[in-house]
Design a protein around this motif. Structure first.
Motif, PDB file in Angstrom:
ATOM      1  N   VAL A 245       3.936  10.002  -9.768  1.00 12.73           N
ATOM      2  CA  VAL A 245       3.271  10.233 -11.053  1.00 12.73           C
ATOM      3  C   VAL A 245       2.595  11.607 -11.047  1.00 12.73           C
ATOM      4  O   VAL A 245       2.652  12.350 -12.031  1.00 12.73           O
ATOM      5  CB  VAL A 245       2.270   9.104 -11.369  1.00 12.73           C
ATOM      6  N   THR A 246       1.978  11.945  -9.942  1.00 10.50           N
ATOM      7  CA  THR A 246       1.314  13.243  -9.844  1.00 10.50           C
ATOM      8  C   THR A 246       2.337  14.376  -9.823  1.00 10.50           C
ATOM      9  O   THR A 246       2.172  15.383 -10.517  1.00 10.50           O
ATOM     10  CB  THR A 246       0.435  13.297  -8.579  1.00 10.50           C
ATOM     11  N   MET A 247       3.417  14.227  -9.045  1.00 17.12           N
ATOM     12  CA  MET A 247       4.442  15.276  -8.955  1.00 17.12           C
ATOM     13  C   MET A 247       5.121  15.525 -10.285  1.00 17.12           C
ATOM     14  O   MET A 247       5.444  16.665 -10.619  1.00 17.12           O
ATOM     15  CB  MET A 247       5.506  14.889  -7.920  1.00 17.12           C
ATOM     16  N   THR A 248       5.382  14.484 -11.037  1.00 22.39           N
ATOM     17  CA  THR A 248       6.076  14.652 -12.313  1.00 22.39           C
ATOM     18  C   THR A 248       5.130  14.995 -13.446  1.00 22.39           C
ATOM     19  O   THR A 248       5.579  15.209 -14.567  1.00 22.39           O
ATOM     20  CB  THR A 248       6.858  13.374 -12.682  1.00 22.39           C
ATOM     21  N   THR A 249       3.872  15.069 -13.161  1.00 19.61           N
ATOM     22  CA  THR A 249       2.809  15.364 -14.135  1.00 19.61           C
ATOM     23  C   THR A 249       2.873  14.444 -15.349  1.00 19.61           C
ATOM     24  O   THR A 249       2.569  14.850 -16.458  1.00 19.61           O
ATOM     25  CB  THR A 249       2.810  16.846 -14.581  1.00 19.61           C
ATOM     26  N   VAL A 250       3.305  13.218 -15.135  1.00 20.42           N
ATOM     27  CA  VAL A 250       3.341  12.237 -16.212  1.00 20.42           C
ATOM     28  C   VAL A 250       1.923  11.826 -16.570  1.00 20.42           C
ATOM     29  O   VAL A 250       1.601  11.583 -17.715  1.00 20.42           O
ATOM     30  CB  VAL A 250       4.184  11.008 -15.796  1.00 20.42           C
ATOM     31  N   GLY A 251       1.082  11.746 -15.571  1.00 19.61           N
ATOM     32  CA  GLY A 251      -0.289  11.311 -15.791  1.00 19.61           C
ATOM     33  C   GLY A 251      -0.372   9.803 -15.703  1.00 19.61           C
ATOM     34  O   GLY A 251       0.640   9.104 -15.656  1.00 19.61           O
ATOM     35  N   TYR A 252      -1.568   9.298 -15.675  1.00 15.82           N
ATOM     36  CA  TYR A 252      -1.752   7.863 -15.467  1.00 15.82           C
ATOM     37  C   TYR A 252      -1.868   7.118 -16.787  1.00 15.82           C
ATOM     38  O   TYR A 252      -1.478   5.981 -16.885  1.00 15.82           O
ATOM     39  CB  TYR A 252      -2.967   7.621 -14.567  1.00 15.82           C
ATOM     40  N   GLY A 253      -2.366   7.757 -17.808  1.00 20.09           N
ATOM     41  CA  GLY A 253      -2.348   7.227 -19.168  1.00 20.09           C
ATOM     42  C   GLY A 253      -3.022   5.890 -19.369  1.00 20.09           C
ATOM     43  O   GLY A 253      -3.603   5.304 -18.483  1.00 20.09           O
ATOM     44  N   ASP A 254      -2.934   5.415 -20.603  1.00 17.67           N
ATOM     45  CA  ASP A 254      -3.519   4.126 -20.966  1.00 17.67           C
ATOM     46  C   ASP A 254      -2.621   2.972 -20.521  1.00 17.67           C
ATOM     47  O   ASP A 254      -3.097   1.882 -20.270  1.00 17.67           O
ATOM     48  CB  ASP A 254      -3.712   4.038 -22.477  1.00 17.67           C
ATOM     49  N   PHE A 255      -1.322   3.221 -20.476  1.00 15.61           N
ATOM     50  CA  PHE A 255      -0.386   2.181 -20.074  1.00 15.61           C
ATOM     51  C   PHE A 255       0.067   2.475 -18.651  1.00 15.61           C
ATOM     52  O   PHE A 255       0.620   3.537 -18.381  1.00 15.61           O
ATOM     53  CB  PHE A 255       0.838   2.156 -21.004  1.00 15.61           C
ATOM     54  N   SER A 256      -0.171   1.554 -17.789  1.00 18.51           N
ATOM     55  CA  SER A 256       0.237   1.741 -16.404  1.00 18.51           C
ATOM     56  C   SER A 256       0.753   0.416 -15.862  1.00 18.51           C
ATOM     57  O   SER A 256       0.344  -0.649 -16.325  1.00 18.51           O
ATOM     58  CB  SER A 256      -0.929   2.248 -15.574  1.00 18.51           C
ATOM     59  N   PRO A 257       1.673   0.507 -14.908  1.00 14.66           N
ATOM     60  CA  PRO A 257       2.226  -0.731 -14.369  1.00 14.66           C
ATOM     61  C   PRO A 257       1.172  -1.519 -13.605  1.00 14.66           C
ATOM     62  O   PRO A 257       0.327  -0.954 -12.920  1.00 14.66           O
ATOM     63  CB  PRO A 257       3.336  -0.238 -13.447  1.00 14.66           C
ATOM     64  N   LYS A 258       1.243  -2.815 -13.738  1.00 14.92           N
ATOM     65  CA  LYS A 258       0.259  -3.681 -13.083  1.00 14.92           C
ATOM     66  C   LYS A 258       0.856  -4.448 -11.902  1.00 14.92           C
ATOM     67  O   LYS A 258       0.168  -4.772 -10.967  1.00 14.92           O
ATOM     68  CB  LYS A 258      -0.304  -4.697 -14.089  1.00 14.92           C
ATOM     69  N   SER A 259       2.133  -4.722 -11.962  1.00 17.00           N
ATOM     70  CA  SER A 259       2.730  -5.553 -10.912  1.00 17.00           C
ATOM     71  C   SER A 259       3.579  -4.701  -9.971  1.00 17.00           C
ATOM     72  O   SER A 259       3.903  -3.545 -10.250  1.00 17.00           O
ATOM     73  CB  SER A 259       3.579  -6.650 -11.534  1.00 17.00           C
ATOM     74  N   TYR A 260       3.962  -5.331  -8.896  1.00 18.74           N
ATOM     75  CA  TYR A 260       4.782  -4.716  -7.872  1.00 18.74           C
ATOM     76  C   TYR A 260       6.117  -4.246  -8.469  1.00 18.74           C
ATOM     77  O   TYR A 260       6.536  -3.104  -8.272  1.00 18.74           O
ATOM     78  CB  TYR A 260       5.008  -5.764  -6.771  1.00 18.74           C
ATOM     79  N   SER A 261       6.771  -5.080  -9.226  1.00 20.93           N
ATOM     80  CA  SER A 261       8.073  -4.732  -9.808  1.00 20.93           C
ATOM     81  C   SER A 261       7.936  -3.643 -10.881  1.00 20.93           C
ATOM     82  O   SER A 261       8.817  -2.793 -11.000  1.00 20.93           O
ATOM     83  CB  SER A 261       8.756  -5.964 -10.389  1.00 20.93           C
ATOM     84  N   GLU A 262       6.852  -3.650 -11.635  1.00 25.22           N
ATOM     85  CA  GLU A 262       6.634  -2.596 -12.636  1.00 25.22           C
ATOM     86  C   GLU A 262       6.462  -1.243 -11.965  1.00 25.22           C
ATOM     87  O   GLU A 262       6.952  -0.234 -12.448  1.00 25.22           O
ATOM     88  CB  GLU A 262       5.413  -2.923 -13.500  1.00 25.22           C
TER      89      GLU A 262
ATOM     90  N   LEU B  92       0.832  -1.214   0.000  1.00 24.07           N
ATOM     91  CA  LEU B  92       0.000   0.000   0.000  1.00 24.07           C
ATOM     92  C   LEU B  92       0.862   1.259   0.000  1.00 24.07           C
ATOM     93  O   LEU B  92       0.559   2.231  -0.706  1.00 24.07           O
ATOM     94  CB  LEU B  92      -0.949  -0.022   1.199  1.00 24.07           C
ATOM     95  N   TYR B  93       1.951   1.261   0.775  1.00 27.06           N
ATOM     96  CA  TYR B  93       2.857   2.416   0.767  1.00 27.06           C
ATOM     97  C   TYR B  93       3.532   2.568  -0.591  1.00 27.06           C
ATOM     98  O   TYR B  93       3.708   3.679  -1.086  1.00 27.06           O
ATOM     99  CB  TYR B  93       3.916   2.289   1.861  1.00 27.06           C
ATOM    100  N   GLN B  94       3.892   1.454  -1.196  1.00 30.48           N
ATOM    101  CA  GLN B  94       4.522   1.501  -2.510  1.00 30.48           C
ATOM    102  C   GLN B  94       3.552   2.060  -3.542  1.00 30.48           C
ATOM    103  O   GLN B  94       3.931   2.867  -4.374  1.00 30.48           O
ATOM    104  CB  GLN B  94       5.004   0.100  -2.902  1.00 30.48           C
ATOM    105  N   MET B  95       2.301   1.666  -3.484  1.00 32.13           N
ATOM    106  CA  MET B  95       1.299   2.182  -4.421  1.00 32.13           C
ATOM    107  C   MET B  95       1.076   3.677  -4.188  1.00 32.13           C
ATOM    108  O   MET B  95       0.951   4.447  -5.140  1.00 32.13           O
ATOM    109  CB  MET B  95      -0.010   1.407  -4.283  1.00 32.13           C
ATOM    110  N   SER B  96       1.058   4.073  -2.938  1.00 36.78           N
ATOM    111  CA  SER B  96       0.893   5.494  -2.615  1.00 36.78           C
ATOM    112  C   SER B  96       2.065   6.302  -3.150  1.00 36.78           C
ATOM    113  O   SER B  96       1.887   7.373  -3.738  1.00 36.78           O
ATOM    114  CB  SER B  96       0.783   5.687  -1.106  1.00 36.78           C
ATOM    115  N   ALA B  97       3.286   5.803  -2.945  1.00 35.04           N
ATOM    116  CA  ALA B  97       4.469   6.499  -3.441  1.00 35.04           C
ATOM    117  C   ALA B  97       4.437   6.606  -4.963  1.00 35.04           C
ATOM    118  O   ALA B  97       4.803   7.639  -5.534  1.00 35.04           O
ATOM    119  CB  ALA B  97       5.732   5.772  -2.977  1.00 35.04           C
TER     120      ALA B  97
END
Length: 150
Positions: free
Chosen positions: A29-46, A19-24
């Motif tokens: 993503v928000t700080m860098t203004t990359v956005g969440y987009g269509d492609f997003s990591p699905k796994s812990y390592s991604e 949960l902390y990793q997902m929050s980070a």
């Protein structure tokens, strides 16, 4: 496992670290203004890979912006110093009552001298301040000999 649970669902098998990793991840993503987009990591390592990449990108971008700021501030300081010397010269000429063509000729000449010899004149002042009086006299005599000989 998806990045966010669907409404009403819990993250199954997720402990506090996940949960902390997902929050980070979402913070970066928000700080860098990359956005969440269509492609997003699905796994812990991604997600960890993305977070490291985003953090490195922030560091590199911040370094670049800092270097550009430093260069621009140096340029501004140099032009500010030249501008201050020019203001002093104009005030002096006004105080002496120098006007017209003579004033313009003096200002143009000093601008040329300052642009051509800026670093040498500043160094000469520091050097002469550190030399003994006899060495300073010898240096000035040798430096101005050509002018005095004419």
């Amino acid at each position: 496992q998806e990045l966010l649970p669907r409404p009403g669902e819990n993250l199954q098998g997720s402990d506090g670290i996940v949960l902390y990793q997902m929050s980070a991840y979402f913070v970066l993503v928000t700080m860098t203004t990359v956005g969440y987009g269509d492609f997003s990591p699905k796994s812990y390592s991604e997600r960890w890979f993305c977070m490291v990449l985003l953090f490195e990108s922030m560091v590199i971008f911040s370094t670049f912006v800092g270097l550009m700021n430093s260069v621009l501030m140096e340029m501004y300081a140099a032009s500010s110093y030249s501008r201050q010397k020019l203001i002093q010269l104009v005030q002096y000429l006004r105080w002496r009552g120098v006007r017209g063509q003579l004033k313009h000729s003096i200002v143009d000449h000093m601008k040329h001298i300052w642009s051509e010899n800026h670093s040498h004149l500043d160094f000469e002042q520091v050097l002469c301040g550190d030399l003994s009086p006899s060495l300073r006299t010898d240096l000035m005599w040798r430096g101005f000999w050509a002018v005095l000989a004419q």
